[in-house]
Design a protein around this motif. Sequence first.
Motif, PDB file in Angstrom:
ATOM      1  N   ARG A 149       0.817  -1.219   0.000  1.00  0.00           N
ATOM      2  CA  ARG A 149       0.000   0.000   0.000  1.00  0.00           C
ATOM      3  C   ARG A 149       0.846   1.263   0.000  1.00  0.00           C
ATOM      4  N   ALA A 187      -4.167  -5.299  -4.493  1.00  0.00           N
ATOM      5  CA  ALA A 187      -4.854  -6.350  -3.731  1.00  0.00           C
ATOM      6  C   ALA A 187      -4.636  -7.715  -4.369  1.00  0.00           C
ATOM      7  N   THR A 208      -2.733 -10.790  -2.517  1.00  0.00           N
ATOM      8  CA  THR A 208      -3.394 -12.086  -2.337  1.00  0.00           C
ATOM      9  C   THR A 208      -2.555 -13.215  -2.905  1.00  0.00           C
ATOM     10  N   ALA A 220      -7.373  -7.098   1.645  1.00  0.00           N
ATOM     11  CA  ALA A 220      -6.412  -6.334   0.848  1.00  0.00           C
ATOM     12  C   ALA A 220      -7.085  -5.139   0.178  1.00  0.00           C
ATOM     13  N   VAL A 221      -8.283  -5.338  -0.342  1.00  0.00           N
ATOM     14  CA  VAL A 221      -9.015  -4.231  -0.968  1.00  0.00           C
ATOM     15  C   VAL A 221      -9.357  -3.175   0.080  1.00  0.00           C
ATOM     16  N   GLY A 238      -6.376  -1.137   1.064  1.00  0.00           N
ATOM     17  CA  GLY A 238      -6.005  -0.213  -0.001  1.00  0.00           C
ATOM     18  C   GLY A 238      -6.813   1.069   0.049  1.00  0.00           C
TER      19      GLY A 238
END
Length: 267
Positions: A185, A206, A210, A229-230, A233
């Motif tokens: 990030r 993301a 992953t 992850a999304v 972000g």
Amino acid sequence: MEPSSAPEKQAPEPRFIRPPGLEMGNGLAIFSLAFMVFSGAQFFLMASRVRSLTPDMQGIPLASLFSIEGFAERWEALSTNGDVIAFISLWAGLAGLVVLLGITAWWKGPRTVQFLGLRPPALKPFLAWCGFFLVVFILLEALAYLLPDMDGSFMEQVIASITSRPMFLLGAALMPAIYEELLFRGLLLGSLRHMLDKHSAIAITAGVFTFIHMQYDWYLLLLQVLPLAVFLGYARANTGSIWTSIVLHFANNAASVLLPALFPDAV
């Protein structure tokens, strides 16, 4: 009339601005280097731990270990040991972090703080994203409870083998939160933003995040790792600070260690 003797003002020299594509390429190269240093350190440290924790292999040169019978089986057995994971994660993460920060500072100079989002976030948006995270975390935990297979055999073995939870929290919860957030990030997301819009950059970041967590089962990757992850972000992008995603990432990692200890019957 004599001409004025005052010195003429010189026009400032034009500052060279690299093309966005070149900037993104530089960032991706630094990302690859930092990741390779981290991965190389992991490999070296794992081989060292296998040797030091196996009496029959102690004193053997590292280069000769891979041809010894039983080395691969011992490597696989220790790869789910919580103490070993914490040790390797701590020192490999530190090595990758030094490379990442050093080269990025050389590349971006005074813009490093802004590029990586190192300034602390404003309190109100930070608290708002902490609240959003709590909701998302509860939903994912509820999903894991409804689908027991989502607990994953990998994490069960890791948690069961921990002998020092404080050390595990330091090495396998805090250090990954710092290193992975600055790597993904911070560096990767910031590099992609030279050419891509926020949503595309977050989606690619993301996906890569992953992909490198392939030690987990596919359903964990799709239903927990990818959504997290999304979320991280957008938390980093919308607050403008990497510290938001670091705190939330650490909270997620720490919960995966502490909740089984607090509620063993629920795992």
